[in-house]
Write an enzyme that holds these catalytic residues in place. Structure first.
Site, PDB file in Angstrom:
ATOM      1  N   SER A 150       0.896  -1.230  -0.182  1.00 57.81           N
ATOM      2  CA  SER A 150      -0.045  -0.123   0.132  1.00 57.81           C
ATOM      3  C   SER A 150       1.113   1.320  -0.091  1.00 57.81           C
ATOM      4  O   SER A 150       1.725   1.169   0.893  1.00 57.81           O
ATOM      5  CB  SER A 150      -0.822  -0.068   1.144  1.00 57.81           C
ATOM      6  OG  SER A 150      -1.572   1.281   1.504  1.00 57.81           O
TER       7      SER A 150
ATOM      8  N   ASN B 269      10.312   8.158   4.236  1.00 58.41           N
ATOM      9  CA  ASN B 269       9.326   8.820   3.454  1.00 58.41           C
ATOM     10  C   ASN B 269       8.522   9.659   4.816  1.00 58.41           C
ATOM     11  O   ASN B 269       8.476   8.723   5.787  1.00 58.41           O
ATOM     12  CB  ASN B 269       8.358   8.062   2.680  1.00 58.41           C
ATOM     13  CG  ASN B 269       7.275   7.643   3.189  1.00 58.41           C
ATOM     14  OD1 ASN B 269       6.062   8.158   3.537  1.00 58.41           O
ATOM     15  ND2 ASN B 269       7.103   6.398   3.364  1.00 58.41           N
TER      16      ASN B 269
ATOM     17  N   ASN C  89      -6.595  -0.179   1.565  1.00 59.69           N
ATOM     18  CA  ASN C  89      -5.980   0.127   2.924  1.00 59.69           C
ATOM     19  C   ASN C  89      -6.743   1.272   3.632  1.00 59.69           C
ATOM     20  O   ASN C  89      -6.758   2.380   3.015  1.00 59.69           O
ATOM     21  CB  ASN C  89      -4.427   0.526   2.528  1.00 59.69           C
ATOM     22  CG  ASN C  89      -3.598   0.889   3.774  1.00 59.69           C
ATOM     23  OD1 ASN C  89      -3.372   2.068   4.283  1.00 59.69           O
ATOM     24  ND2 ASN C  89      -2.851  -0.117   4.168  1.00 59.69           N
TER      25      ASN C  89
ATOM     26  N   GLY D  47      11.457  -4.430   1.832  1.00 53.36           N
ATOM     27  CA  GLY D  47      12.758  -4.697   1.481  1.00 53.36           C
ATOM     28  C   GLY D  47      12.776  -5.330   0.432  1.00 53.36           C
ATOM     29  O   GLY D  47      13.766  -5.936  -0.383  1.00 53.36           O
TER      30      GLY D  47
ATOM     31  N   CYS E 142      -1.106   4.762  11.622  1.00 49.68           N
ATOM     32  CA  CYS E 142      -1.879   6.155  11.581  1.00 49.68           C
ATOM     33  C   CYS E 142      -1.644   6.558  13.152  1.00 49.68           C
ATOM     34  O   CYS E 142      -1.839   6.161  14.157  1.00 49.68           O
ATOM     35  CB  CYS E 142      -3.383   6.454  11.450  1.00 49.68           C
ATOM     36  SG  CYS E 142      -3.607   5.417  10.017  1.00 49.68           S
TER      37      CYS E 142
ATOM     38  N   ASN F  92       5.114  -2.346   8.277  1.00 51.96           N
ATOM     39  CA  ASN F  92       5.118  -0.859   7.710  1.00 51.96           C
ATOM     40  C   ASN F  92       6.500  -0.491   7.939  1.00 51.96           C
ATOM     41  O   ASN F  92       7.279  -1.003   8.422  1.00 51.96           O
ATOM     42  CB  ASN F  92       4.120  -0.159   8.751  1.00 51.96           C
ATOM     43  CG  ASN F  92       3.384   0.848   7.728  1.00 51.96           C
ATOM     44  OD1 ASN F  92       4.329   1.595   6.928  1.00 51.96           O
ATOM     45  ND2 ASN F  92       2.070   0.962   7.739  1.00 51.96           N
TER      46      ASN F  92
ATOM     47  N   LEU G 156       0.301  10.049   4.627  1.00 47.35           N
ATOM     48  CA  LEU G 156      -0.977   9.504   4.102  1.00 47.35           C
ATOM     49  C   LEU G 156      -2.051  10.455   3.393  1.00 47.35           C
ATOM     50  O   LEU G 156      -3.070  10.342   3.599  1.00 47.35           O
ATOM     51  CB  LEU G 156      -1.844   8.882   5.489  1.00 47.35           C
ATOM     52  CG  LEU G 156      -1.025   7.449   6.218  1.00 47.35           C
ATOM     53  CD1 LEU G 156      -1.755   7.374   7.365  1.00 47.35           C
ATOM     54  CD2 LEU G 156      -0.695   6.545   5.170  1.00 47.35           C
TER      55      LEU G 156
END
Ligand SMILES: Cc1cc2nc3c(=O)[nH]c(=O)nc-3n(C[C@H](O)[C@H](O)[C@H](O)COP(=O)(O)O)c2cc1C
Length: 302
Positions: free
Chosen positions: A22, A70, A100, A244, A130, A192, A74
């Site tokens: 995602s 990054n 997602n 990865g 989140c 994640n 979102l």
């Protein structure tokens, strides 16, 4: 040799175990110029919230020696815009659709699941990385207690099978995996991004405007394989492994660690066809090693 590449996740059958991670593939529109989306086991789309999110201000991406950092935050157009534009596009392909979902509160996460109830999507993937606004911005996924609460709330509002996407930024992934399973998760996905930071020594400040970001790409693979291995031994629900993966050897590592399927993220940025190469590579490895069922990989590591 008759070979099976199909896998089942919570009763949803994927023609092969490979999908995008995602947030690294949008909803596949741009990539569809290079990749026949019908060849993928599934497409997991970028996180969708109830209302549009602007994300963080630039600078939001930084290269590191073996991956990227990054802090996109979102960014997304909100669920209604996604349903109007991206869902009809994705429905043109013969693949499974995983949405997602994210929110700043448990109610917001549950509301997205509720909104998707009657929509033709195959599975939901709850991103518990989140920031939880009511808990002072700490991500939902960092304590077993908040994991239980958010997963229970979203599960109650979901029609489709619920995948819970775990954060690696925890002390015991096994405890978090068990908490998600006990609260109704039908499957898990992990990992994640790993929290990281880079400093621009010439400007004497963090490269990312947000200072801290999420590290993805080859640097995190051994961490991810370890966490999938530990989670797979703690729960009995299926796991989608990621972190990865850049080639079929990396994908097979996750399958041997106990994953039922794998997702490819950062590697798509450098090579849009990488997932097709990985599917071919898994198939070739099976031929060369007398493996007739892709589901057998996880039994090889007892
Ligand atoms: C630019 C970017 C955006 C991402 N957006 C999301 C997101 O919206 N939802 C989510 O659950 N994970 C998101 N992720 C995490 C990835 O899905 C994946 O878990 C992580 O990047 C590790 O896989 P990789 O090393 O193959 O990239 C994002 C990752 C990147 C690099």
């Amino acid at each position: 040799m008759v070979k099976n590449l199909a896998v089942s996740i919570a009763g949803v059958v994927l023609k092969n175990p490979v999908m995008p991670a995602s947030g690294t593939f949008g909803s596949g529109r741009m990539y569809s110029k290079f990749v026949d989306l019908s060849k993928l086991g599934a497409v997991a789309v970028k996180g969708v919230s109830m209302e549009p999110w602007e994300g963080n201000p630039p600078h939001r991406i930084a290269e590191t020696p073996s991956g990227i950092l990054n802090s996109i935050g979102l960014q997304n157009p909100g669920v209604e815009a996604w349903l109007d534009s991206d869902l009809p596009f994705l429905r043109r392909f013969d693949t499974k659709i995983i949405v997602n979902i994210c929110g700043h509160t448990m109610d917001e996460c549950a509301a997205v699941a509720q909104r998707l109830k009657s929509e033709p999507v195959d599975m939901l993937e709850l991103n518990i990385s989140c920031p939880n606004v009511s808990a002072g911005g700490m991500a939902f996924g960092l304590s077993a207690d908040t994991v239980e609460k958010v997963v229970s709330a979203v599960k109650k509002s979901s029609m489709q099978p619920l995948i819970v996407k775990l954060s690696p930024n925890v002390t015991s992934i096994a405890d978090i995996a068990k908490a998600a399973e006990a609260s109704g998760a039908d499957a898990l996905s992990l990992i994640n991004t790993v929290m990281g930071m880079q400093i621009d020594i010439h400007k004497r400040r963090p490269t990312l405007s947000n200072a801290i970001g999420g590290l993805s790409g080859p640097a995190i693979r051994p961490v991810a394989v370890r966490m999938v291995y530990q989670a797979a031994r703690a729960v009995s629900i299926p796991i989608i492994g990621m972190g990865g993966i850049v080639d079929s050897d990396g994908a097979i590592e996750f399958l041997m660690a106990g994953a039922t399927a794998v997702a490819v993220g950062t590697a798509n940025f450098g090579n849009p066809s990488v997932m097709l190469e990985i599917i071919d590579g898994i198939s070739k490895f099976m031929d060369e090693n007398g493996v007739s069922d892709v589901n057998d990989f996880k039994k090889m590591m007892e």
